[in-house]
Motif scaffolding. Structure first.
Motif, mmCIF file in Angstrom:
data_model
loop_
_atom_site.group_PDB
_atom_site.id
_atom_site.type_symbol
_atom_site.label_atom_id
_atom_site.label_comp_id
_atom_site.label_asym_id
_atom_site.label_seq_id
_atom_site.Cartn_x
_atom_site.Cartn_y
_atom_site.Cartn_z
ATOM 1 N N LEU A 68 -25.675 -5.515 12.986
ATOM 2 C CA LEU A 68 -24.346 -5.912 13.456
ATOM 3 C C LEU A 68 -23.781 -6.864 12.411
ATOM 4 O O LEU A 68 -24.181 -8.024 12.330
ATOM 5 C CB LEU A 68 -24.420 -6.596 14.823
ATOM 6 N N GLY A 69 -22.860 -6.340 11.588
ATOM 7 C CA GLY A 69 -22.374 -7.120 10.455
ATOM 8 C C GLY A 69 -23.510 -7.282 9.461
ATOM 9 O O GLY A 69 -24.106 -6.319 9.003
ATOM 10 N N GLN A 70 -23.842 -8.536 9.153
ATOM 11 C CA GLN A 70 -24.948 -8.815 8.234
ATOM 12 C C GLN A 70 -26.247 -9.144 8.968
ATOM 13 O O GLN A 70 -27.275 -9.404 8.346
ATOM 14 C CB GLN A 70 -24.564 -10.001 7.323
ATOM 15 N N GLU A 71 -26.188 -9.125 10.301
ATOM 16 C CA GLU A 71 -27.353 -9.520 11.096
ATOM 17 C C GLU A 71 -28.135 -8.297 11.564
ATOM 18 O O GLU A 71 -27.558 -7.342 12.094
ATOM 19 C CB GLU A 71 -26.910 -10.341 12.315
#
Length: 324
Positions: A68-71
């Motif tokens: 999720l995004g960079q996570e």
């Protein structure tokens, strides 16, 4: 710290839509103060996470995670809400076991065994568990209608061996209708089980592990408006599901003991729902479901409510048991 919970739903079988409903009910009732739920939809074409806006994010199957995004999100536990393959036949359980991720249903071998009606009944018969008389047919084999009728009689039930929600099932009154019923069952599976008709009261018995103890839930009596407890009766309001069942104390004691015996003997965990028909005071086993329906109208949640367990408690207990 909140635990990340993947609620897996969907699957590869005709029960896809029912599984989606079950998974969304789990998502709705999961306690947000203890858990962060993620809806994971599994199909033959893709495994995805669906956010609140139904935007899709792919699941990394190498470690069952999502970006999720960079996570990168990893999961503390998987809540299994898939009816049919791959969630009820052991495939998903084996995959998660290899990854070391806890999940809420029984282990892979027990799931495969209970999902296969023939193997389940064959395993339990030596323990004295009563079942209907049965006859087996595989796809490609010649169909000997005379031999079938001689063994199981008429009327009889023709069932897909590895399917749920009454998909692929027919009640047959005349021998000339057997081949059509078998072809219908083959639309769901390449193995068929044909069983003698048991004329008696049908009940459903939920057995769960709740707060570290095996618990038999209040019994549900099934009264179908149709000829039997088919898909319409189960999901389209064509039946009465009466909890607690209107059965005698002797019948209640017998089926409660048998359902718990089956759960413990097979080494099940999480939820199970077993179906029986009474012949006199004796319960005859039809099948065992290890990922039963979890919608608000489903039988197991009704039974839990009758036992004083709400859906939030029911779902949280499954997760905590799995993590332990």
């Amino acid at each position: 710290m909140k635990k990340n919970i993947a609620i897996v739903m969907g699957g590869y079988s005709s029960e896809f839509g029912i599984s989606i409903k079950s998974g969304n009910v789990v998502y709705k009732y999961l306690n947000r103060t203890a858990y962060v739920p993620y809806r994971i939809v599994i199909t033959k074409d893709k495994w995805i996470y669906l956010d609140e806006q139904d935007k899709e994010f792919p699941v990394d199957k190498s470690d069952f995670s999502i970006f999720l995004g960079q996570e990168k999100i990893y999961f503390d536990c998987v809540f299994n809400a898939i009816h049919g393959t791959p969630g009820e036949d052991g495939l998903l359980q084996a995959y998660l076991e290899l990854l070391g991720i806890p999940q809420t249903s029984c282990n892979h071998y027990e799931a495969a065994l209970t999902f296969n009606k023939r193997d389940l009944l064959s395993t339990l018969k030596p323990y004295g568990v009563r079942c209907a008389t049965s006859y087996y047919v595989n796809k490609g084999q010649s169909i000997d209608t005379k031999a079938i009728v001689e063994k199981v009689g008429l009327p009889c039930f023709v069932k897909a061996n590895r399917a749920g929600s009454s998909y692929g099932i027919s009640k047959v009154y005349q021998s000339e209708d057997l081949e059509k019923a078998i072809d219908h069952a083959f639309s769901e599976d390449d193995q068929v089980i044909i069983e003698s008709y048991l004329d008696g009261t049908e009940v459903s018995v939920g057995v769960i592990t709740y707060q570290n103890e095996v618990k038999v839930l209040p019994i549900t009596e099934i009264v179908s408006e149709n000829d039997f407890f088919d898909f319409e009766a189960k999901y389209l309001g064509k039946s009465q599901e009466i909890t607690p069942a209107r059965i005698s104390k002797v019948q209640e004691s017998n089926v409660t003991a048998l359902a718990e015996f089956i759960y413990r003997t097979l080494g099940l965990k999480g939820y199970s729902r077993s179906e029986f028909i009474f012949m006199g005071d004796d319960p005859y086993l039809l099948e065992v479901n290890t990922t039963p329906g979890l919608t608000e109208e489903s039988i197991l949640p009704q039974q839990a409510q009758a036992a004083g367990i709400n859906l939030e408690q029911l779902f949280a207990s499954a997760i905590e048991e799995a993590i332990q």
